[in-house]
Motif scaffolding. Structure first.
Motif, PDB file in Angstrom:
ATOM      1  N   MET A 102      10.545  -0.332  -1.645  1.00 58.14           N
ATOM      2  CA  MET A 102      10.393   0.092  -3.041  1.00 58.14           C
ATOM      3  C   MET A 102      10.336   1.610  -3.177  1.00 58.14           C
ATOM      4  SD  MET A 102       7.686  -2.876  -4.154  1.00 58.14           S
ATOM      5  CE  MET A 102       7.497  -2.504  -5.898  1.00 58.14           C
ATOM      6  N   GLY A 103      10.432   2.318  -2.053  1.00 55.18           N
ATOM      7  CA  GLY A 103      10.531   3.769  -2.106  1.00 55.18           C
ATOM      8  C   GLY A 103       9.267   4.528  -1.754  1.00 55.18           C
ATOM      9  N   VAL A 104       8.219   3.833  -1.306  1.00 55.90           N
ATOM     10  CA  VAL A 104       7.014   4.537  -0.868  1.00 55.90           C
ATOM     11  C   VAL A 104       7.284   5.124   0.524  1.00 55.90           C
ATOM     12  CG1 VAL A 104       4.565   4.314  -0.273  1.00 55.90           C
ATOM     13  CG2 VAL A 104       5.504   3.011  -2.199  1.00 55.90           C
ATOM     14  N   ASP A 105       7.012   6.405   0.679  1.00 61.33           N
ATOM     15  CA  ASP A 105       7.257   7.080   1.956  1.00 61.33           C
ATOM     16  C   ASP A 105       6.376   6.441   3.033  1.00 61.33           C
ATOM     17  OD1 ASP A 105       7.199   8.958   4.152  1.00 61.33           O
ATOM     18  OD2 ASP A 105       8.031  10.438   2.770  1.00 61.33           O
ATOM     19  N   GLU A 106       6.988   6.063   4.159  1.00 59.57           N
ATOM     20  CA  GLU A 106       6.203   5.372   5.186  1.00 59.57           C
ATOM     21  C   GLU A 106       5.100   6.246   5.763  1.00 59.57           C
ATOM     22  OE1 GLU A 106       8.303   3.934   8.583  1.00 59.57           O
ATOM     23  OE2 GLU A 106       9.289   5.839   8.956  1.00 59.57           O
ATOM     24  N   SER A 107       5.197   7.568   5.592  1.00 58.52           N
ATOM     25  CA  SER A 107       4.127   8.444   6.081  1.00 58.52           C
ATOM     26  C   SER A 107       2.824   8.227   5.313  1.00 58.52           C
ATOM     27  CB  SER A 107       4.547   9.918   5.983  1.00 58.52           C
ATOM     28  OG  SER A 107       4.661  10.304   4.625  1.00 58.52           O
ATOM     29  N   LYS A 108       2.919   7.598   4.131  1.00 64.74           N
ATOM     30  CA  LYS A 108       1.726   7.314   3.324  1.00 64.74           C
ATOM     31  C   LYS A 108       1.103   5.965   3.671  1.00 64.74           C
ATOM     32  CE  LYS A 108       2.925   9.904  -0.869  1.00 64.74           C
ATOM     33  NZ  LYS A 108       3.036   9.789  -2.334  1.00 64.74           N
ATOM     34  N   LEU A 109       1.782   5.201   4.505  1.00 65.65           N
ATOM     35  CA  LEU A 109       1.346   3.838   4.801  1.00 65.65           C
ATOM     36  C   LEU A 109       0.979   3.680   6.271  1.00 65.65           C
ATOM     37  CD1 LEU A 109       4.197   1.997   2.869  1.00 65.65           C
ATOM     38  CD2 LEU A 109       1.820   2.225   2.104  1.00 65.65           C
ATOM     39  N   ARG A 110      -0.104   2.958   6.527  1.00 67.87           N
ATOM     40  CA  ARG A 110      -0.500   2.631   7.892  1.00 67.87           C
ATOM     41  C   ARG A 110      -0.961   1.182   7.937  1.00 67.87           C
ATOM     42  NH1 ARG A 110      -3.362   7.290  10.240  1.00 67.87           N
ATOM     43  NH2 ARG A 110      -2.119   9.121   9.714  1.00 67.87           N
ATOM     44  N   ILE A 111      -0.486   0.455   8.913  1.00 69.44           N
ATOM     45  CA  ILE A 111      -1.034  -0.860   9.214  1.00 69.44           C
ATOM     46  C   ILE A 111      -2.246  -0.583  10.098  1.00 69.44           C
ATOM     47  CG2 ILE A 111      -0.592  -3.063  10.347  1.00 69.44           C
ATOM     48  CD1 ILE A 111       2.415  -2.610   9.596  1.00 69.44           C
ATOM     49  N   THR A 112      -3.410  -1.016   9.633  1.00 67.66           N
ATOM     50  CA  THR A 112      -4.657  -0.599  10.267  1.00 67.66           C
ATOM     51  C   THR A 112      -5.410  -1.793  10.855  1.00 67.66           C
ATOM     52  OG1 THR A 112      -4.808   1.248   8.711  1.00 67.66           O
ATOM     53  CG2 THR A 112      -6.809   0.678   9.903  1.00 67.66           C
ATOM     54  N   TYR A 113      -5.664  -1.685  12.149  1.00 68.08           N
ATOM     55  CA  TYR A 113      -6.415  -2.705  12.876  1.00 68.08           C
ATOM     56  C   TYR A 113      -7.894  -2.366  12.742  1.00 68.08           C
ATOM     57  CZ  TYR A 113      -7.742  -5.634  16.891  1.00 68.08           C
ATOM     58  OH  TYR A 113      -8.305  -6.579  17.713  1.00 68.08           O
ATOM     59  N   VAL A 114      -8.678  -3.307  12.263  1.00 71.84           N
ATOM     60  CA  VAL A 114     -10.094  -3.063  12.003  1.00 71.84           C
ATOM     61  C   VAL A 114     -10.928  -4.200  12.593  1.00 71.84           C
ATOM     62  CG1 VAL A 114      -9.609  -1.814   9.848  1.00 71.84           C
ATOM     63  CG2 VAL A 114     -10.082  -4.278   9.778  1.00 71.84           C
ATOM     64  N   LYS A 115     -12.221  -3.979  12.623  1.00 74.44           N
ATOM     65  CA  LYS A 115     -13.153  -5.077  12.881  1.00 74.44           C
ATOM     66  C   LYS A 115     -13.780  -5.440  11.542  1.00 74.44           C
ATOM     67  CE  LYS A 115     -16.991  -6.700  15.646  1.00 74.44           C
ATOM     68  NZ  LYS A 115     -17.999  -6.395  16.686  1.00 74.44           N
TER      69      LYS A 115
END
Length: 199
Positions: A102-115
């Motif tokens: 949809m055009g969001v820059d991937e630098s603004k997105l992170r898949i984040t592993y959490v507890k």
């Protein structure tokens, strides 16, 4: 519609989805395509809200061992949509690729592993940084409201990644960059699978 992963969503693909997974699965693909196409002109806040709601509302949470007969499997967005089910990694990955489309820059997105502290188990969410030093917003399948990470004391970040990098978490800020995301074998395998087969 051609996705960044090289997948073209056309009538042929929709027919194959319907034949293999049924009419409801086909409708999820149609709705997904519509979301991406219509959403390209929306403000980013609306993109986040709509994408988060789309996957949280249309997909059932099912553990990998039940769905895939594997202890850990990262599904491609098309596999996730076709099955209509998946776990936290699958929600995060689907939201990530949809927002990039949809055009969001991937630098603004992170898949984040959490507890997930309340559940005492590993969990995965998508985080969005409006700017590099901003407090990220959390898109989660457990709690549907998008809120700043500072309001999610139930999540303890461990590491995060996107298409270009891998970061170890810090208590504040975006974390310490430790290399490329190709260091994550599950991520590399997922990207290869997306190029080879839609589902």
């Amino acid at each position: 519609m051609a996705l960044a992963a090289g997948l073209l969503i056309d009538q042929s693909l929709l027919d194959r989805v319907e034949k293999k997974y049924g009419a409801a699965a086909k409708q999820r693909f149609v709705d997904w395509q519509s979301l991406i196409e219509n959403g390209k002109s929306w403000p980013e806040a609306e993109k986040l809200e709509r994408v988060n709601n789309f996957f949280n509302s249309n997909i059932e949470f099912v553990d990998d061992i039940i769905l895939w007969q594997k202890t850990d499997y990262w599904a491609a967005p098309t596999e996730f949509l076709a099955k209509g089910a998946g776990d936290c990694e699958d929600y995060s990955i689907a939201k990530y690729f949809t927002l990039v489309e949809m055009g969001v820059d991937e630098s603004k997105l992170r898949i984040t592993y959490v507890k997930a502290l309340e559940l005492n188990q590993a969990h995965m969410v998508l985080t969005y940084f409006d700017s590099p030093r901003a407090v990220p917003l959390v898109l989660d399948n457990l709690k549907p409201s998008i809120v700043p990470a500072t309001q999610r004391s139930d999540l303890q970040p461990v590491y995060s990644f996107n298409g270009t990098g891998l970061w170890l978490a810090k208590s504040k800020g975006s974390g310490q960059h430790v290399g490329g995301s190709d260091r994550l074998s599950m991520w590399t395998e997922l990207k290869l699978r997306m190029l080879e087969s839609p589902f």
